[in-house]
Design an enzyme around this catalytic site. Structure first.
Site, PDB file in Angstrom:
ATOM      1  N   GLY A 124       0.687  -0.959   0.057  1.00  0.00           N
ATOM      2  CA  GLY A 124       0.027   0.142  -0.045  1.00  0.00           C
ATOM      3  C   GLY A 124       0.671   1.296   0.113  1.00  0.00           C
ATOM      4  O   GLY A 124       1.184   1.886   0.945  1.00  0.00           O
ATOM      5  N   GLU A 241      12.919  -3.721  -4.771  1.00  0.00           N
ATOM      6  CA  GLU A 241      11.673  -3.861  -5.787  1.00  0.00           C
ATOM      7  C   GLU A 241      12.082  -3.894  -7.253  1.00  0.00           C
ATOM      8  O   GLU A 241      11.367  -4.641  -8.176  1.00  0.00           O
ATOM      9  CB  GLU A 241      10.614  -2.808  -5.328  1.00  0.00           C
ATOM     10  CG  GLU A 241       9.315  -2.975  -6.224  1.00  0.00           C
ATOM     11  CD  GLU A 241       8.235  -1.722  -5.848  1.00  0.00           C
ATOM     12  OE1 GLU A 241       8.358  -1.557  -4.748  1.00  0.00           O
ATOM     13  OE2 GLU A 241       7.458  -1.969  -6.345  1.00  0.00           O
TER      14      GLU A 241
HETATM   15  C1  LIG Z   1       0.136  -2.909 -13.038  1.00  0.00           C
HETATM   16  C2  LIG Z   1       0.665  -2.114 -11.880  1.00  0.00           C
HETATM   17  C3  LIG Z   1       0.665  -2.449 -10.684  1.00  0.00           C
HETATM   18  C4  LIG Z   1       1.013  -1.812  -9.556  1.00  0.00           C
HETATM   19  N1  LIG Z   1       0.822  -2.198  -8.027  1.00  0.00           N
HETATM   20  C5  LIG Z   1       1.045  -1.487  -7.227  1.00  0.00           C
HETATM   21  C6  LIG Z   1       1.108  -1.993  -5.808  1.00  0.00           C
HETATM   22  O1  LIG Z   1       0.965  -2.903  -5.799  1.00  0.00           O
HETATM   23  N2  LIG Z   1       1.344  -0.901  -4.916  1.00  0.00           N
HETATM   24  C7  LIG Z   1       1.471   0.312  -5.153  1.00  0.00           C
HETATM   25  O2  LIG Z   1       1.661   1.146  -4.331  1.00  0.00           O
HETATM   26  N3  LIG Z   1       1.166   0.808  -6.315  1.00  0.00           N
HETATM   27  C8  LIG Z   1       1.249  -0.012  -7.496  1.00  0.00           C
HETATM   28  N4  LIG Z   1       1.342   0.595  -8.745  1.00  0.00           N
HETATM   29  C9  LIG Z   1       1.447   2.088  -8.912  1.00  0.00           C
HETATM   30  C10 LIG Z   1       2.824   2.239  -9.357  1.00  0.00           C
HETATM   31  O3  LIG Z   1       3.627   2.253  -8.517  1.00  0.00           O
HETATM   32  C11 LIG Z   1       2.424   3.940  -9.936  1.00  0.00           C
HETATM   33  O4  LIG Z   1       1.451   3.958 -10.869  1.00  0.00           O
HETATM   34  C12 LIG Z   1       3.725   4.558 -10.234  1.00  0.00           C
HETATM   35  O5  LIG Z   1       4.589   4.671  -9.451  1.00  0.00           O
HETATM   36  C13 LIG Z   1       3.337   5.926 -11.098  1.00  0.00           C
HETATM   37  O6  LIG Z   1       2.621   6.841 -10.417  1.00  0.00           O
HETATM   38  P1  LIG Z   1       1.242   7.406 -10.907  1.00  0.00           P
HETATM   39  O7  LIG Z   1       0.522   6.242 -11.789  1.00  0.00           O
HETATM   40  O8  LIG Z   1       0.626   8.095  -9.856  1.00  0.00           O
HETATM   41  O9  LIG Z   1       1.756   8.444 -12.176  1.00  0.00           O
HETATM   42  P2  LIG Z   1       2.323   9.615 -12.214  1.00  0.00           P
HETATM   43  O10 LIG Z   1       3.420   9.835 -10.826  1.00  0.00           O
HETATM   44  O11 LIG Z   1       1.287  10.863 -11.976  1.00  0.00           O
HETATM   45  O12 LIG Z   1       3.129   9.802 -13.515  1.00  0.00           O
HETATM   46  C14 LIG Z   1       2.430  10.452 -14.542  1.00  0.00           C
HETATM   47  C15 LIG Z   1       3.562  10.610 -15.862  1.00  0.00           C
HETATM   48  O13 LIG Z   1       4.433  11.359 -15.197  1.00  0.00           O
HETATM   49  C16 LIG Z   1       5.641  11.162 -15.289  1.00  0.00           C
HETATM   50  N5  LIG Z   1       6.561  11.743 -14.162  1.00  0.00           N
HETATM   51  C17 LIG Z   1       6.165  11.993 -12.938  1.00  0.00           C
HETATM   52  N6  LIG Z   1       7.054  12.412 -12.122  1.00  0.00           N
HETATM   53  C18 LIG Z   1       8.262  12.705 -13.053  1.00  0.00           C
HETATM   54  C19 LIG Z   1       9.254  13.492 -12.760  1.00  0.00           C
HETATM   55  N7  LIG Z   1       9.735  13.811 -11.525  1.00  0.00           N
HETATM   56  N8  LIG Z   1       9.961  13.518 -13.960  1.00  0.00           N
HETATM   57  C20 LIG Z   1       9.878  13.029 -15.124  1.00  0.00           C
HETATM   58  N9  LIG Z   1       8.551  12.616 -15.490  1.00  0.00           N
HETATM   59  C21 LIG Z   1       7.686  12.501 -14.362  1.00  0.00           C
HETATM   60  C22 LIG Z   1       5.820   9.778 -15.270  1.00  0.00           C
HETATM   61  O14 LIG Z   1       6.866   9.195 -15.639  1.00  0.00           O
HETATM   62  C23 LIG Z   1       4.547   9.272 -16.000  1.00  0.00           C
HETATM   63  O15 LIG Z   1       4.797   9.371 -17.189  1.00  0.00           O
HETATM   64  C24 LIG Z   1       0.994  -0.241  -9.675  1.00  0.00           C
HETATM   65  C25 LIG Z   1       1.042   0.256 -11.007  1.00  0.00           C
HETATM   66  C26 LIG Z   1       0.580  -0.629 -12.102  1.00  0.00           C
HETATM   67  C27 LIG Z   1       0.547  -0.091 -13.507  1.00  0.00           C
END
Ligand SMILES: Cc1cc2nc3c(=O)[nH]c(=O)nc-3n(C[C@H](O)[C@H](O)[C@H](O)COP(=O)(O)OP(=O)(O)OC[C@H]3O[C@@H](n4cnc5c(N)ncnc54)[C@H](O)[C@@H]3O)c2cc1C
Length: 383
Positions: A124, A241
């Site tokens: 989480g 991870e």
């Molecule tokens: C299949 C799957 C399983 C998952 N399982 C888990 C889980 O079990 N537990 C959990 O906690 N999370 C989980 N996640 C979540 C995952 O860790 C997040 O989706 C990921 O960290 C990206 O965060 P976000 O989706 O909020 O995108 P955002 O952080 O909003 O990013 C959106 C876009 O902006 C870009 N971006 C953001 N910040 C920057 C920066 N500083 N510089 C350049 N580009 C940037 C990103 O590269 C992306 O293209 C899972 C995701 C997927 C797809």
């Protein structure tokens, strides 16, 4: 330089292969075994053979093996398409976090149940509005007598619907700078006030979820390590991870079966197809050497950081190219022959094609990993 494994390591690999040949027959093999291959029964079998938590101390059910042994094990499991999802997060991440920061009580209560393949974890961390920028998380853990009260929401929580425990990061000091007020917890998923709501992904699978905490009460003994030091504790955990061979081999069974099929059907006489498959093979080998380098660093006692980012970034992009390449090789040809081996492969390729964008998002996006490589690897700073 000698890249060969030792006779003991080769013997360990042979032992695992033999086990998998009987326990994971051809028709049970799956892509993304660590993501969708969920079988408590299989995890218990691995546990019974001492194949979970292999690097951990023996007193917690581990085998005190090296990180290289762990890579050999995970490489064989994923190549065989074994259903390893049920114990994956406990083995890869939660166990090492507890070993590093957990109390003796937590270690004694939890770790032996991980190594026996009994308990399932979810992570989480992400929230709406706190993904890449995880330190912006808003889920609160407020002290109340001997307990913490949890309030907030997590999202994209893989396995939350089947997990026994959540490893949770929550805010314990709302007034501190954002990186300094975060703590880590273990939460029993049966705790009143914890609600799981499914999210169905583009392939139609129920793999991740939303998780809501509405005043869920957990005892203070479930705080991991030091209060408000969670961010610093998480950092090394994220390296674990990111850097495993699962970031390279998620869809390896599809690649292997496509090569076999292409040879059988004479498709490899086509120089374009031959070239495409050779290119994938080369990229798989490069990715493998990056992952082994990280494991080798761990055996030498340091937690690799930008190296883990490099491995995850390169390897997950290879996984995406495998999905695309296999789909383009099979193409319409496969769909035109329902019931044929090609059609079965095409179904798997279509699944991977749809799933593949997730590889470079889950566990940290490629953009964010490139930032880590630039800042910590190359010493660059934002202008
Ligand atoms: C299949 C799957 C399983 C998952 N399982 C888990 C889980 O079990 N537990 C959990 O906690 N999370 C989980 N996640 C979540 C995952 O860790 C997040 O989706 C990921 O960290 C990206 O965060 P976000 O989706 O909020 O995108 P955002 O952080 O909003 O990013 C959106 C876009 O902006 C870009 N971006 C953001 N910040 C920057 C920066 N500083 N510089 C350049 N580009 C940037 C990103 O590269 C992306 O293209 C899972 C995701 C997927 C797809």
């Amino acid at each position: 330089m000698d890249f060969a494994l030792t006779p003991e390591q080769e013997a360990f690999r042979a032992e695992i292969r033999q086990f998998l040949a009987t326990e994971v027959p051809e028709d049970k093999r799956t892509e993304d075994g660590w993501i969708v291959g969920f079988s408590r029964e299989f995890s218990r079998k691995l546990g019974a053979r001492g194949l979970i938590g292999v690097t951990w101390p023996k007193k917690y059910g581990g085998q005190e093996r090296s990180y290289l042994d762990r890579v050999i094990l995970t490489e064989e499991l994923l190549r065989a398409g074994a259903p390893v999802a049920a114990h994956w997060l406990g083995d890869r991440q939660v166990g090492p976090a507890l070993l590093a920061y957990g109390s003796e009580e937590q270690k004694a209560e939890i770790l032996p149940r991980v190594t026996s393949g009994e308990i399932v974890f979810c992570l989480g961390m992400s929230e709406p509005g706190a993904g890449s920028d995880l330190a912006s998380l808003r889920t609160k853990a407020e002290e109340d007598g001997d307990d913490f009260l949890l309030t907030g929401q997590k999202i994209w929580t893989s396995f939350a619907h089947v997990a026994d425990y959540a490893y949770l990061v929550a805010r314990t000091d709302a007034n501190a700078p954002k990186h300094k007020g975060i703590s880590e917890f273990l939460v029993d998923m049966k705790t009143p006030g914890v609600t799981v709501r499914p999210l169905i992904d583009i392939t139609g699978e129920h793999h991740f979820n939303e998780v809501f905490f509405d005043g869920a009460r957990i005892g203070k003994k479930w705080l991991i390590g030091e209060k408000n030091r969670g961010w610093y504790q998480i950092a090394s955990q994220l390296d674990y991870e990111r850097s495993g061979i699962e970031r390279l081999l998620s869809n390896y069974p599809l690649f292997r079966d496509t090569v076999k099929y292409a040879k059988e059907q004479g498709l490899t006489k086509d120089p374009v197809i031959r070239n495409q498959l050779a290119q994938m093979r080369i990229e798989l080998d490069i990715g493998r050497s990056l992952v082994y380098k990280v494991a080798w660093s761990l055996t030498k006692g340091f937690v690799p950081n930008y190296e883990a980012a490099m491995a995850k970034c390169f390897c997950t992009e290879v996984e995406q190219r495998i999905a695309q390449t296999v789909s383009s090789i099979l193409g319409d040809y496969a769909v035109l022959m329902p019931g044929s081996p090609a059609a079965r492969l095409a179904g798997r390729a279509a699944h991977e094609y749809l799933y593949a964008p997730a590889y470079t998002i889950q566990g940290g996006t490629s953009n964010v990993l490139r930032n880590i490589m630039a800042i910590r690897g190359l010493g660059l700073q934002a202008g």
